[in-house]
Motif scaffolding. Structure first.
Motif, mmCIF file in Angstrom:
data_model
loop_
_atom_site.group_PDB
_atom_site.id
_atom_site.type_symbol
_atom_site.label_atom_id
_atom_site.label_comp_id
_atom_site.label_asym_id
_atom_site.label_seq_id
_atom_site.Cartn_x
_atom_site.Cartn_y
_atom_site.Cartn_z
ATOM 1 N N PHE A 1 0.846 -1.189 0.000
ATOM 2 C CA PHE A 1 0.000 0.000 0.000
ATOM 3 C C PHE A 1 0.880 1.236 0.000
ATOM 4 N N THR B 1 0.597 5.902 -0.237
ATOM 5 C CA THR B 1 -0.233 7.115 -0.211
ATOM 6 C C THR B 1 0.573 8.222 -0.887
ATOM 7 N N ILE C 1 -8.474 0.861 -3.222
ATOM 8 C CA ILE C 1 -8.456 2.296 -2.974
ATOM 9 C C ILE C 1 -9.287 2.560 -1.725
ATOM 10 N N ASP C 2 -8.611 2.967 -0.630
ATOM 11 C CA ASP C 2 -9.322 3.180 0.639
ATOM 12 C C ASP C 2 -10.247 2.009 0.954
ATOM 13 N N ASN C 3 -9.725 0.792 0.847
ATOM 14 C CA ASN C 3 -10.425 -0.463 1.163
ATOM 15 C C ASN C 3 -11.499 -0.871 0.164
ATOM 16 N N GLU C 4 -11.616 -0.179 -0.966
ATOM 17 C CA GLU C 4 -12.547 -0.573 -2.026
ATOM 18 C C GLU C 4 -11.762 -1.226 -3.162
ATOM 19 N N ILE D 1 -6.446 8.367 -9.793
ATOM 20 C CA ILE D 1 -6.432 8.257 -8.338
ATOM 21 C C ILE D 1 -5.790 9.532 -7.805
ATOM 22 N N ASN E 1 -2.633 11.753 -2.218
ATOM 23 C CA ASN E 1 -2.941 11.550 -0.803
ATOM 24 C C ASN E 1 -4.060 10.536 -0.575
ATOM 25 N N THR E 2 -4.239 9.606 -1.540
ATOM 26 C CA THR E 2 -5.195 8.507 -1.415
ATOM 27 C C THR E 2 -4.421 7.215 -1.170
ATOM 28 N N ARG E 3 -4.826 6.440 -0.178
ATOM 29 C CA ARG E 3 -4.159 5.168 0.108
ATOM 30 C C ARG E 3 -4.597 4.151 -0.938
ATOM 31 N N VAL E 4 -3.614 3.526 -1.603
ATOM 32 C CA VAL E 4 -3.912 2.622 -2.710
ATOM 33 C C VAL E 4 -2.904 1.474 -2.746
ATOM 34 N N GLN E 5 -3.373 0.329 -3.223
ATOM 35 C CA GLN E 5 -2.482 -0.791 -3.523
ATOM 36 C C GLN E 5 -2.748 -1.225 -4.953
#
Length: 122
Positions: A51, A53, A71-74, A86, A89-93
Motif C-alpha cells: 500500500f 499514499t 483504494i481506501d479499502n474498495e 487516483i 494523498n489517497t491510500r492505494v495498492q
C-alpha cells in the motif's frame, strides 16, 4: 534553433526486484522532468506492491490484461481499454492477482518519485 519536440526512443528502465517492467519515457529518471512522468509497464501474473499514499495524482490506462486497485479499502478491477485517476494523498495498492500479465501506461502529476510515494512496510 532548438527543437520544439522530443522523441523518446530509449526510455529509462527502472530496476525492479518483483518482475515488473517499468519503462519511464518522460520523468525524473529520464529527462529530469519533475512536473509529469509517463511510464509503460508490464506487471506479471501474481504481482503486487505494498500500500502507498502518494503525493501525486496517478492516471492509469490499461492496454491489455486486468489490474486490481484497492483504494481506501474498495476493490476496483480495470480491464483493457479502461482508465482511472487516483487523486494524490489517497491510500492505494496496485496488484495483478490474475493469470495473465497486465500492460498499462501510468502518468503521474507531479512526476513519480520514491520520496513522494510513501510505500508502507510489508
Amino acid at each position: 534553433m532548438s527543437k520544439k519536440y522530443q522523441v523518446q526512443k530509449s526510455p529509462f528502465v527502472v530496476p525492479t526486484t518483483d518482475g515488473k517492467l517499468i519503462e519511464e519515457h518522460f520523468g525524473r529518471a529520464t529527462d529530469g522532468n519533475s512536473q509529469v512522468s509517463i511510464a509503460h509497464m508490464i506487471a506479471p501474473p501474481g504481482w503486487s506492491e505494498p500500500f502507498q499514499t502518494p503525493e501525486f495524482d496517478e492516471y492509469t490506462y490499461i492496454i491489455r490484461g486486468k489490474k486490481q486497485f484497492i483504494i481506501d479499502n474498495e476493490k476496483v478491477i480495470l480491464e483493457s481499454g479502461q482508465s482511472i485517476k487516483i487523486k494524490k494523498n489517497t491510500r492505494v495498492q496496485y496488484a495483478n492477482p490474475f493469470e495473465s500479465e497486465c500492460e498499462y501506461i501510468a502518468i503521474c502529476l507531479p512526476a513519480f518519485s520514491m520520496e513522494y510515494v510513501h510505500r508502507e512496510e510489508l
